[in-house]
Design a protein around this motif. Structure first.
Motif, short mmCIF file in Angstrom:
data_model
loop_
_atom_site.label_atom_id
_atom_site.label_comp_id
_atom_site.label_asym_id
_atom_site.label_seq_id
_atom_site.Cartn_x
_atom_site.Cartn_y
_atom_site.Cartn_z
N GLN A 1 1.78 2.26 2.35
CA GLN A 1 1.05 3.45 1.92
C GLN A 1 1.84 4.73 2.18
O GLN A 1 1.72 5.70 1.42
N ILE B 1 -0.43 8.50 -3.87
CA ILE B 1 -1.77 8.61 -3.28
C ILE B 1 -1.90 9.96 -2.59
O ILE B 1 -0.91 10.60 -2.24
N SER B 2 -3.16 10.35 -2.37
CA SER B 2 -3.42 11.67 -1.76
C SER B 2 -3.27 11.60 -0.24
O SER B 2 -3.22 10.50 0.35
N GLU B 3 -3.22 12.77 0.37
CA GLU B 3 -3.10 12.85 1.82
C GLU B 3 -4.33 12.27 2.51
O GLU B 3 -4.24 11.63 3.56
N ALA B 4 -5.51 12.49 1.89
CA ALA B 4 -6.75 11.98 2.49
C ALA B 4 -6.73 10.45 2.55
O ALA B 4 -7.15 9.84 3.55
N GLU B 5 -6.27 9.82 1.46
CA GLU B 5 -6.19 8.35 1.44
C GLU B 5 -5.19 7.85 2.48
O GLU B 5 -5.45 6.86 3.18
N PHE C 1 2.63 7.57 -0.45
CA PHE C 1 2.31 8.98 -0.18
C PHE C 1 3.54 9.86 -0.37
O PHE C 1 3.45 10.95 -0.95
N SER D 1 4.10 10.66 -3.78
CA SER D 1 2.99 11.43 -4.37
C SER D 1 2.11 10.57 -5.27
O SER D 1 1.52 11.05 -6.25
N GLU E 1 -4.34 9.27 5.27
CA GLU E 1 -4.85 9.45 6.63
C GLU E 1 -5.73 8.28 7.06
O GLU E 1 -5.80 7.91 8.24
#
Length: 352
Positions: A160, A169-173, A164, A167, A175
């Motif tokens: 993951q 997946i998002s930062e929220a995913e 990330f 770019s 985390e």
């Protein structure tokens, strides 16, 4: 016509001048007493303060290498034991152990550290009291399971993280996976502490401290054992054994696969060494002439018999029979072909 003394002298002078200027050529050469050296020679000798020194001399390149000094602690008793049955003229290989240095200090230190390590092992055994075996077995299984989960979460986290960084997946995913990975690490530590608490009535910090002491003693023992291994002495070359050939010498190994001649050359003759056509020498008691090939000159100038000399080095081509290191031989260095007049000029130049 009657010849008087003056006529005879004039005729002799004319003949001498005629011979001098005739197109007859002779080889220019000079003679010297040369010394025979092995290609390499290894020495084990006594040093200062009851130490021992090992060094390798390369007589072809004048390089000293494999320098090793055996220095002992103050108050130590060091004993040198040569290989049993070792005699002069024995042939030794570099894989042979020819001597061993026994150090009482190292031996006593090893005994002391091994005893301390055993004491710590005994202390550890006393502190690990143990609960019911069923609970311990269950705790071991849970600890192993927690480690497997950590390994799985780490692989998932690494995948993951790459997504990330790209770019995807998002930062929220990201985390979410990061938190899951950190929780897995915490869970492993919890299960480990639980296992220790079941195995021992002591805190995990105290158990870890005992393990650290055991590891420390293990490292010290390993270091001394490696040092002790260095006291088994193997020569760096194959060769012939001899004893006391150098100052404070104990044993010498000479590589006699090649021999080097060291020839003293007068400074005036250095200019002719690049025109050498042959080097011949004879062994005392033998008429046979043996050839050698010029290598190079030493850089240092020495004063021998009130004359400036430079050492020339030559490798003996063949005929090793009856040649021994340290032998002095009669040597002739044959240089270029020159006229008789030039030969006399060089001879007069050398005298003056």
């Amino acid at each position: 016509m009657r010849f008087n003394r003056r006529h005879i002298l004039l005729i002799i002078l004319a003949l001498v001048l005629l011979v001098l200027f005739l197109p007859i050529k002779v080889h220019y050469d000079f003679k010297a007493t040369a010394l025979v050296y092995p290609a390499k020679e290894w020495h084990l000798k006594r040093g200062q303060d009851d130490s021992y020194i090992s060094e390798l001399h390369n007589f072809e390149t004048n390089v000293i290498s494999n320098l090793k000094s055996y220095i002992f602690e103050r108050g130590d008793i060091a004993e040198l034991h040569l290989k049993e049955g070792l005699t002069s003229d024995d042939y030794i290989k570099s894989s042979d152990t020819i001597a061993y240095i026994h150090s009482y200090f190292i031996e006593n230190e090893l005994i002391r550290l091994r005893n301390l390590k055993e004491i710590e092992h005994a202390t550890l055994s006393l502190n690990i009291t143990g609960e019911k075996q069923e609970l311990i077995d269950q705790a071991i299984q849970e600890y192993e399971y927690a480690k497997q989960q950590l390994n799985l979460e780490q692989k998932n986290f690494n995948r993951q993280k790459k997504l990330f960084n790209d770019s995807i997946i998002s930062e929220a995913e990201f985390e979410i996976y990061d938190n899951t990975f950190n929780l897995a690490k915490i869970n492993v530590q919890i299960e480990y502490n639980e296992l220790l608490s079941l195995q021992s009535g002591k805190k995990s910090e105290e158990i870890d401290y005992i393990y650290q002491k055991i590891n420390s003693y293990t490292k010290e023992i390993k270091m001394l054992e490696q040092l002790q291994d260095q006291y088994y002495i193997n020569p760096p070359i194959d060769g012939i054994v001899s004893f006391n050939t150098v100052l404070d010498g104990i044993i010498t190994i000479s590589d006699t696969s090649r021999y080097i001649l060291k020839i003293p050359v007068k400074v005036h003759n250095i200019q002719y060494l690049d025109r050498i056509t042959a080097i011949k020498f004879s062994i005392p008691g033998y008429d046979e002439k043996i050839g050698a090939s010029f290598i190079n000159l030493d850089e240092n100038v020495n004063l021998l018999a009130n004359q400036q000399m430079v050492m020339a080095k030559a490798v003996i081509n063949a005929g090793f029979c009856n040649i021994y290191p340290g032998m002095a031989v009669h040597c002739k260095v044959i240089c270029d072909e020159i006229t008789i007049f030039e030969f006399l000029k060089r001879g007069l130049r050398l005298r003056f």
